[in-house]
Design an enzyme around this catalytic site. Structure first.
Site, PDB file in Angstrom:
ATOM      1  N   ALA A  11       0.799  -1.220   0.000  1.00 43.96           N
ATOM      2  CA  ALA A  11       0.000   0.000   0.000  1.00 43.96           C
ATOM      3  C   ALA A  11       0.832   1.271   0.000  1.00 43.96           C
ATOM      4  O   ALA A  11       0.360   2.325  -0.429  1.00 43.96           O
ATOM      5  CB  ALA A  11      -0.931   0.002   1.209  1.00 43.96           C
ATOM      6  N   ASP A  67      -0.454 -10.656  -1.586  1.00 44.00           N
ATOM      7  CA  ASP A  67       0.818 -10.536  -0.865  1.00 44.00           C
ATOM      8  C   ASP A  67       0.870 -11.368   0.403  1.00 44.00           C
ATOM      9  O   ASP A  67       1.905 -11.942   0.742  1.00 44.00           O
ATOM     10  CB  ASP A  67       1.160  -9.067  -0.581  1.00 44.00           C
ATOM     11  CG  ASP A  67       0.032  -8.267   0.047  1.00 44.00           C
ATOM     12  OD1 ASP A  67      -0.973  -8.871   0.481  1.00 44.00           O
ATOM     13  OD2 ASP A  67       0.140  -7.029   0.099  1.00 44.00           O
ATOM     14  N   ASN A  89      -8.203 -10.399   9.373  1.00 48.51           N
ATOM     15  CA  ASN A  89      -7.575  -9.183   8.863  1.00 48.51           C
ATOM     16  C   ASN A  89      -7.875  -8.066   9.855  1.00 48.51           C
ATOM     17  O   ASN A  89      -9.011  -7.628   9.983  1.00 48.51           O
ATOM     18  CB  ASN A  89      -8.174  -8.863   7.489  1.00 48.51           C
ATOM     19  CG  ASN A  89      -7.382  -7.831   6.738  1.00 48.51           C
ATOM     20  OD1 ASN A  89      -6.168  -7.795   6.813  1.00 48.51           O
ATOM     21  ND2 ASN A  89      -8.066  -6.976   6.011  1.00 48.51           N
TER      22      ASN A  89
END
Length: 477
Positions: free
Chosen positions: A12, A238, A296
């Site tokens: 990011a 990723d 997450n």
């Protein structure tokens, strides 16, 4: 020297190209090129500048040539969820809108009107996040239905880059699973869900697993670079690549620590039981069709934003040092509160939260940094309690991988909070896992087990053991 592979790892905030090869059973890395990445405002939407990112990828490949390196293969990984739609002429119909864009507000509830929430979890096993691809598509159907009707091709961000390199379209498995549109058991697009949403199922490409050789470069690119490459699919998500680099997965909880924190375990089958649903765990695809059972949760995004709002006058290491010095300031906030996803000003948002909760308000940089780090450790501990409840077993070790594993202060906080041994490393886990997948495809590495054995002996790991806590934190979660 064995075959040389090139990992393109874009997160990011930055991207990197790292070359890797095996030398006497040890994986050797060489950083080739780094570049910045950031969300940009395009009209009224927050987007990724994929054109610039692809230009940076090409610059990195050119840099290989300048160094006299001619890699045998290249693999690309990025974050998950976001996508590009192409028209009948293979031209982009949409920007690569960021998951942090607020367009998905209320879309989860709209989806639940046509698909029951319990059924959606049972079929996909994916964590409910307001910005999942399924809700982005629902927002597009609401705001720009004509675009969705015109769309002929759906490509996630790394799929799009692979298309630009090869001219071939595919949807890679690990990233596709994060859309909440893939059946957890069949490992293919769930036609029933897609049909209920009113989306043309023909836009989705064949799902291909990590290790797939997509093909050679376009002729004009090979001529431009002065050499050709095999484009091989790693885990293009990723985190999927990063988990490959966890040296020991048996009885170990991993934390992939970066902008986000992905905390979980590797599993051989999806767990879609009510307790996993209740705690909102996900079953994302992994290399070798392993499942990444994880949650997450907030990662280093908050401290990245704090650093930015201080106009980068403090480095990350300086913020850590200031946090260590804030010995008299002890509060915990709920870092997973949705208000911290993309506030206008992170420091002000933290201070407002504390005011609303009648907590001491952090004013100094060290107080703000300490508040974030201690609160992250608390969030990790809460997740670990849930994982151990679901699996009905205790995990003795936590392996922190990715860039965040270099934060020794946070590693020790995690060990102290959880009472578990923390193993830190490798820091370049995502690129390492990307390279490992390519080298397996090239028959340089036999399988995932051998890959992890090689990774364990190739990189230094640091151990943190629990100490008696010096902090009696005031908690307001």
């Amino acid at each position: 020297m064995g075959k040389l592979s090139l990992a393109v790892d874009i997160g990011a905030s930055s991207g990197r190209l790292i070359a890797g090869h095996l030398e006497e059973g040890v994986l050797k890395l060489e950083e080739i090129y780094r570049f910045e990445n950031k969300i940009v405002k395009n009209q009224d939407q927050f987007c990724w500048d994929v054109d610039t990112l692809f230009m940076e990828i090409k610059k990195g490949i050119h840099e290989c040539g300048k160094r006299g390196l001619k890699p045998d293969s290249i693999g690309i990984d990025t974050w998950a969820i976001d996508f590009v739609l192409l028209d009948e002429y293979d031209q982009p119909l949409t920007e690569a809108v960021s998951y942090r864009d607020p367009r998905t507000a209320g879309m989860m509830e709209e989806v639940f009107k046509v698909i029951e929430k319990d059924q959606l979890y049972l079929e996909t096993g994916i964590q409910f996040l307001t910005f999942n691809t399924i809700y982005q598509l629902e927002a597009l159907k609401r705001d720009r239905p004509e675009v969705l009707k015109r769309a002929k091709t759906f490509l996630m961000v790394p799929d799009y880059f692979n298309y630009l390199l090869t001219g071939k379209k595919s949807n890679e498995y690990t990233n596709a699973t994060t859309t909440q549109l893939v059946n957890a058991f069949s490992k293919n697009w769930d036609a029933g869900i897609i049909e209920k949403l009113g989306i043309n199922k023909e836009i989705f490409q064949e799902i291909m697993p990590p290790g797939t050789v997509l093909g050679k470069l376009k002729e004009e690119l090979a001529a431009d670079f002065g050499f050709d490459l095999e484009v091989i699919l790693p885990a293009t998500h990723d985190t999927g690549s990063a988990v490959v680099a966890v040296p020991e997965v048996e009885k170990t909880i991993y934390i992939s620590s970066g902008t986000w924190s992905l905390i979980g375990v590797e599993n051989r089958f999806p767990i879609c039981v009510p307790k996993a649903h209740q705690y909102n765990y996900t079953n994302e695809g992994g290399v070798d069709y392993r499942y990444r059972f994880l949650k997450n949760i907030m990662g280093l995004w908050m401290i990245q934003e704090v650093k930015r709002h201080y106009k980068d006058q403090y480095s990350f290491s300086e913020l850590v040092a200031l946090a260590r010095e804030a010995t008299d300031f002890h509060i915990i906030i709920n870092v997973d509160d949705g208000r911290f996803l993309k506030p206008d000003h992170m420091i002000a948002e933290i201070q407002d939260y504390c005011t609303e909760k009648n907590l001491p308000v952090p004013e100094k940089p060290g107080e703000i940094a300490k508040c974030i780090f201690v609160s992250l450790a608390e969030s990790y501990q809460n997740a670990i309690i849930e994982i151990e409840e679901i699996f009905e077993q205790e995990f003795k070790t936590i392996n922190v991988i990715g860039g965040g594993c270099q934060n020794e202060y946070l590693n020790q906080l995690i060990a102290d909070k959880t009472g578990k041994v923390v193993i830190a490393g490798p820091s370049e886990a995502t690129a390492i896992g990307n390279l490992a997948a390519q080298l397996m495809s090239l028959d340089e590495i036999k399988d995932l087990k051998e890959a992890r054995t090689i990774i364990k002996r190739s990189f230094d790991l640091k151990e943190f053991t629990p100490a008696a806590s010096e902090v009696n934190e005031e908690c307001a979660l």
